[in-house]
Motif scaffolding. Structure first.
Motif, PDB file in Angstrom:
ATOM      1  N   ALA A 165       0.814  -1.442  -0.046  1.00 11.03           N
ATOM      2  CA  ALA A 165      -0.140  -0.281  -0.511  1.00 11.03           C
ATOM      3  C   ALA A 165       1.541   1.315  -0.196  1.00 11.03           C
ATOM      4  N   ARG A 166       2.133   1.859   0.785  1.00 10.64           N
ATOM      5  CA  ARG A 166       2.522   2.621   0.634  1.00 10.64           C
ATOM      6  C   ARG A 166       4.757   2.261   0.983  1.00 10.64           C
ATOM      7  N   LEU A 167       4.361   0.878   0.866  1.00 11.97           N
ATOM      8  CA  LEU A 167       5.900   0.683   0.599  1.00 11.97           C
ATOM      9  C   LEU A 167       6.087   0.351  -0.484  1.00 11.97           C
ATOM     10  N   VAL A 170      10.279  -3.841  -0.311  1.00 15.72           N
ATOM     11  CA  VAL A 170      10.192  -4.821   0.957  1.00 15.72           C
ATOM     12  C   VAL A 170      12.118  -5.975   0.411  1.00 15.72           C
ATOM     13  N   LEU A 171      11.987  -5.905  -0.868  1.00 12.33           N
ATOM     14  CA  LEU A 171      12.391  -7.148  -1.146  1.00 12.33           C
ATOM     15  C   LEU A 171      14.214  -6.564  -1.040  1.00 12.33           C
ATOM     16  N   GLN A 172      14.447  -5.275  -0.298  1.00  8.65           N
ATOM     17  CA  GLN A 172      15.790  -5.092   0.355  1.00  8.65           C
ATOM     18  C   GLN A 172      15.562  -5.494   2.233  1.00  8.65           C
ATOM     19  N   ALA A 173      13.946  -5.932   2.314  1.00  8.85           N
ATOM     20  CA  ALA A 173      14.074  -6.265   3.869  1.00  8.85           C
ATOM     21  C   ALA A 173      14.022  -7.180   4.170  1.00  8.85           C
ATOM     22  N   ALA A 174      13.339  -8.230   2.803  1.00 11.02           N
ATOM     23  CA  ALA A 174      13.001  -9.391   2.770  1.00 11.02           C
ATOM     24  C   ALA A 174      14.746 -10.116   1.814  1.00 11.02           C
ATOM     25  N   GLN A 186       2.046  -9.503   2.104  1.00 12.89           N
ATOM     26  CA  GLN A 186       2.303  -8.959   3.393  1.00 12.89           C
ATOM     27  C   GLN A 186       1.300  -7.969   3.911  1.00 12.89           C
ATOM     28  N   VAL A 187       0.535  -7.719   5.129  1.00 13.36           N
ATOM     29  CA  VAL A 187      -0.441  -6.764   5.119  1.00 13.36           C
ATOM     30  C   VAL A 187       0.368  -5.506   6.309  1.00 13.36           C
ATOM     31  N   GLU A 188      -0.055  -4.492   6.002  1.00 11.47           N
ATOM     32  CA  GLU A 188       0.785  -2.995   6.414  1.00 11.47           C
ATOM     33  C   GLU A 188      -0.490  -2.725   6.876  1.00 11.47           C
ATOM     34  N   ARG A 189       0.764  -1.465   8.534  1.00 13.02           N
ATOM     35  CA  ARG A 189      -0.107  -1.226   9.584  1.00 13.02           C
ATOM     36  C   ARG A 189      -0.335   0.448   8.166  1.00 13.02           C
ATOM     37  N   GLU A 190      -1.372   0.672   9.075  1.00  9.18           N
ATOM     38  CA  GLU A 190      -2.647   1.745   8.586  1.00  9.18           C
ATOM     39  C   GLU A 190      -1.735   2.784   8.978  1.00  9.18           C
TER      40      GLU A 190
END
Length: 333
Positions: free
Chosen positions: A129-131, A136-140, A183-187
Motif C-alpha cells: 500500500a505504502r511501501l 520489500v525486496l531489500q527488507a526480505a 503482507q499486511v501493512e499497518r495503517e
C-alpha cells in the motif's frame, strides 16, 4: 626319581623347556654360560607360542607387517592436500576476497543453484500500500544473487516483520524460479514531530515509519513530547473545528496538558479542559466576525469568559500609533 621323590638324574640334565634341571649345579665355566643362554631363548620361544594362541590370525599377520606397509597408500599426499586447501581457504577468507566474491556473485551455494536453473527470476508481492517494491525486496534480503533452493523463507519473513510498517507477512517458494510474498501493512494515522525529526505513527501512537519523502505529507501533524499518545484527542479537536478543520496545519501538545492549534500562521491556544467547547466558540466568532482574517498571530481561548487576541507587530505598532494620536487629539481639545 627314587621312591622319596628326589631327582636322581644327572646334575646337568635338561629340564622340561630344554634348560638345566631345577637342581643343576654345574661349574660356571663356558659350558654353563652357553646353557643359560639357551634357556633364555627357550623361554622366549615358549612365551611367543602362547601369545600366538590368543591372537587372531588376521591381526597377527597385520601387526607383523612393517609400519610403511600398514599405512594406506597416498595417505600422506592426501593429508598434505587437505592442509594446503585449508590454508588457501583461510587466506581467501582472511584477505576479504570471499566477501568480495559474495558481494559480486552471491553465496557459493546460490551460485551453484542458479547455474542449475533455480535462480530467483520472479517475485510476486501482494498487500503493498505504502511501501515500494524495492523496499520489500531489500527488507526480505532477496536480490538477483538469490536462489529459490537456498532462500530461508523463515528468515525472510522475520526480516519483513522487523519493518515497523508491516503488521504480518508470509513468504513461500514456487519452484523453479518464483518467490511469493504476502503482507499486511499497518495503517498510518498521523505524523509526529519531536526533536526536529518526523515519524509516521499509527492510530495508537506507535511509530511505524520515518518521514522520508512526501508520500505521508497529507497526514495530520502533531508536535511535542507524548503528542503521539494523545493523537485520539487531537483528531477529535480537528473534527470539532468544523469549517476551520481544513485550515489546521498542526497541533502542539504543550507541557503534557493542553493543545495549541496552528492555523495559517495563527496560534489557537486551547484550555486544558473544555477544549472542544472553546473551539466551538472560535468557530462561531469566525463565522460572525471573520476574526482570523484580521492582523493577528494568536488567539487565546484558555479563559472561559473572554478571548485574548495578539496582534502582529505591524498591527500592534499601528494600533499604538492610533491610540497615541487619539490621546494627543483629546489633550489638545
Amino acid at each position: 626319581m627314587d621312591g622319596g621323590g628326589r631327582n636322581v638324574g644327572p646334575v646337568g640334565a635338561e629340564g622340561p623347556l630344554g634348560g638345566p634341571g631345577p637342581l643343576g649345579q654345574g661349574s660356571l665355566g663356558q659350558g654353563s654360560l652357553g646353557s643359560a643362554a639357551g634357556t633364555v631363548a627357550s623361554v622366549r620361544g615358549a612365551l611367543a607360542a602362547r601369545l600366538r594362541r590368543f591372537t587372531p590370525p588376521g591381526r597377527r599377520s597385520r601387526l607383523a607387517l612393517p609400519i610403511e606397509r600398514r599405512v594406506p597408500r597416498h595417505l600422506g599426499t592426501a593429508a598434505m592436500s587437505v592442509s594446503f586447501a585449508a590454508l588457501a581457504l583461510a587466506s581467501f577468507v582472511g584477505t576479504g576476497a570471499y566477501d568480495r566474491f559474495v558481494a559480486e556473485n552471491g553465496r557459493p551455494l546460490d551460485v551453484l543453484a542458479r547455474l542449475a536453473g533455480f535462480g530467483v527470476e520472479r517475485v510476486t508481492i501482494s498487500g503493498i500500500a505504502r511501501l515500494y517494491e524495492r523496499e520489500v525486496l531489500q527488507a526480505a534480503g532477496i536480490d538477483g544473487h538469490s536462489s529459490v533452493v537456498f532462500l530461508d523463507v523463515a528468515e525472510a519473513r522475520e526480516r519483513l516483520l522487523a519493518v515497523p510498517l508491516i503488521a504480518s507477512a508470509s513468504v513461500r517458494k514456487v519452484y523453479p524460479n518464483e518467490i511469493v510474498i504476502t503482507q499486511v501493512e499497518r495503517e498510518p494515522a498521523a505524523l509526529w514531530q519531536r526533536n526536529g525529526e518526523i515519524a509516521v505513527i499509527a492510530a495508537d501512537g506507535t511509530v511505524i515509519d520515518q518521514m522520508r519523502d512526501d508520500r505521508y505529507a497529507a497526514l495530520p501533524l502533531v508536535v511535542g513530547d507524548d503528542a503521539n499518545l494523545k493523537l485520539k484527542d487531537y483528531l477529535a479537536l480537528i473534527e470539532a473545528a468544523g469549517s476551520l478543520a481544513e485550515r489546521v496545519k498542526a497541533g502542539t501538545y504543550v507541557s503534557g496538558r493542553r493543545w495549541t492549534l496552528k492555523l495559517d500562521g495563527v496560534d489557537i491556544r486551547l484550555p486544558e479542559t473544555g477544549a472542544t467547547e472553546a473551539l466551538a466558540r472560535l468557530v462561531k466568532l469566525e463565522r460572525d466576525n471573520r476574526l482570523l482574517e484580521k492582523d493577528i498571530i494568536a488567539v487565546d481561548l484558555r479563559m472561559p469568559d473572554r478571548i485574548v487576541v495578539r496582534l502582529t507587530e505591524e498591527a500592534a505598532a499601528a494600533r499604538a500609533e492610533s491610540q497615541k494620536k487619539s490621546k494627543t487629539k483629546g489633550t489638545s481639545t
